[in-house]
Write a protein that holds these residues in place. Structure first.
Motif, PDB file in Angstrom:
ATOM      1  N   GLN A   8      28.819  46.278  37.782  1.00 42.03           N
ATOM      2  CA  GLN A   8      29.565  47.308  38.493  1.00 42.03           C
ATOM      3  C   GLN A   8      31.022  46.886  38.669  1.00 42.03           C
ATOM      4  O   GLN A   8      31.935  47.686  38.457  1.00 42.03           O
ATOM      5  N   ALA A   9      31.247  45.642  39.032  1.00 44.17           N
ATOM      6  CA  ALA A   9      32.612  45.138  39.188  1.00 44.17           C
ATOM      7  C   ALA A   9      33.355  45.195  37.860  1.00 44.17           C
ATOM      8  O   ALA A   9      34.508  45.651  37.797  1.00 44.17           O
ATOM      9  N   PHE A  10      32.712  44.765  36.783  1.00 45.21           N
ATOM     10  CA  PHE A  10      33.335  44.778  35.464  1.00 45.21           C
ATOM     11  C   PHE A  10      33.719  46.192  35.055  1.00 45.21           C
ATOM     12  O   PHE A  10      34.855  46.444  34.647  1.00 45.21           O
ATOM     13  N   ALA A  16      39.511  51.197  36.378  1.00 45.32           N
ATOM     14  CA  ALA A  16      40.687  51.213  37.253  1.00 45.32           C
ATOM     15  C   ALA A  16      41.915  50.604  36.574  1.00 45.32           C
ATOM     16  O   ALA A  16      43.044  50.915  36.938  1.00 45.32           O
ATOM     17  N   GLY A  17      41.686  49.711  35.642  1.00 44.30           N
ATOM     18  CA  GLY A  17      42.795  49.076  34.952  1.00 44.30           C
ATOM     19  C   GLY A  17      43.371  47.864  35.650  1.00 44.30           C
ATOM     20  O   GLY A  17      44.330  47.272  35.159  1.00 44.30           O
ATOM     21  N   ALA A  22      40.308  48.044  41.461  1.00 40.86           N
ATOM     22  CA  ALA A  22      38.846  47.967  41.462  1.00 40.86           C
ATOM     23  C   ALA A  22      38.345  47.513  42.827  1.00 40.86           C
ATOM     24  O   ALA A  22      37.365  48.057  43.339  1.00 40.86           O
ATOM     25  N   ALA A  23      39.007  46.541  43.408  1.00 37.08           N
ATOM     26  CA  ALA A  23      38.608  46.057  44.736  1.00 37.08           C
ATOM     27  C   ALA A  23      38.726  47.163  45.773  1.00 37.08           C
ATOM     28  O   ALA A  23      37.863  47.303  46.638  1.00 37.08           O
ATOM     29  N   GLN A  24      39.773  47.957  45.682  1.00 39.20           N
ATOM     30  CA  GLN A  24      39.931  49.079  46.612  1.00 39.20           C
ATOM     31  C   GLN A  24      38.805  50.085  46.445  1.00 39.20           C
ATOM     32  O   GLN A  24      38.245  50.571  47.429  1.00 39.20           O
ATOM     33  N   SER A  29      37.340  42.615  48.384  1.00 37.99           N
ATOM     34  CA  SER A  29      38.586  41.911  48.072  1.00 37.99           C
ATOM     35  C   SER A  29      38.732  41.681  46.574  1.00 37.99           C
ATOM     36  O   SER A  29      37.747  41.677  45.826  1.00 37.99           O
ATOM     37  N   LYS A  30      39.953  41.454  46.149  1.00 36.37           N
ATOM     38  CA  LYS A  30      40.241  41.147  44.753  1.00 36.37           C
ATOM     39  C   LYS A  30      39.526  39.867  44.336  1.00 36.37           C
ATOM     40  O   LYS A  30      39.013  39.766  43.216  1.00 36.37           O
TER      41      LYS A  30
END
Length: 64
Positions: A8-10, A16-17, A22-24, A29-30
């Motif tokens: 999901q993070a990937f 998002a680029g 992506a963290a937002q 957090s980043k």
């Protein structure tokens, strides 16, 4: 961490680029997003993203 969160993070980073955006979107957090992507890369044994200070791009393995 489970593989679902890593994937999901990937995918969120790719959509998002950036890791910050992506963290937002994931409301985290980043650093957490970065760690999840690194863990996924380690699990798969390959690099998925080419990272520079200004841009991200998918590797061949990342696009598959």
């Amino acid at each position: 961490m489970d593989q679902f969160r890593q994937m999901q993070a990937f995918t969120t980073v790719v959509q998002a680029g950036s890791f910050v955006k992506a963290a937002q979107r994931l409301d985290t957090s980043k650093a957490v997003v970065s760690r999840l992507v690194l863990e996924l890369e380690a699990l798969l044994g390959t690099r998925l993203l080419n990272r520079t200070t200004r841009s991200l791009s998918l590797t061949d393995a990342g696009s598959v």
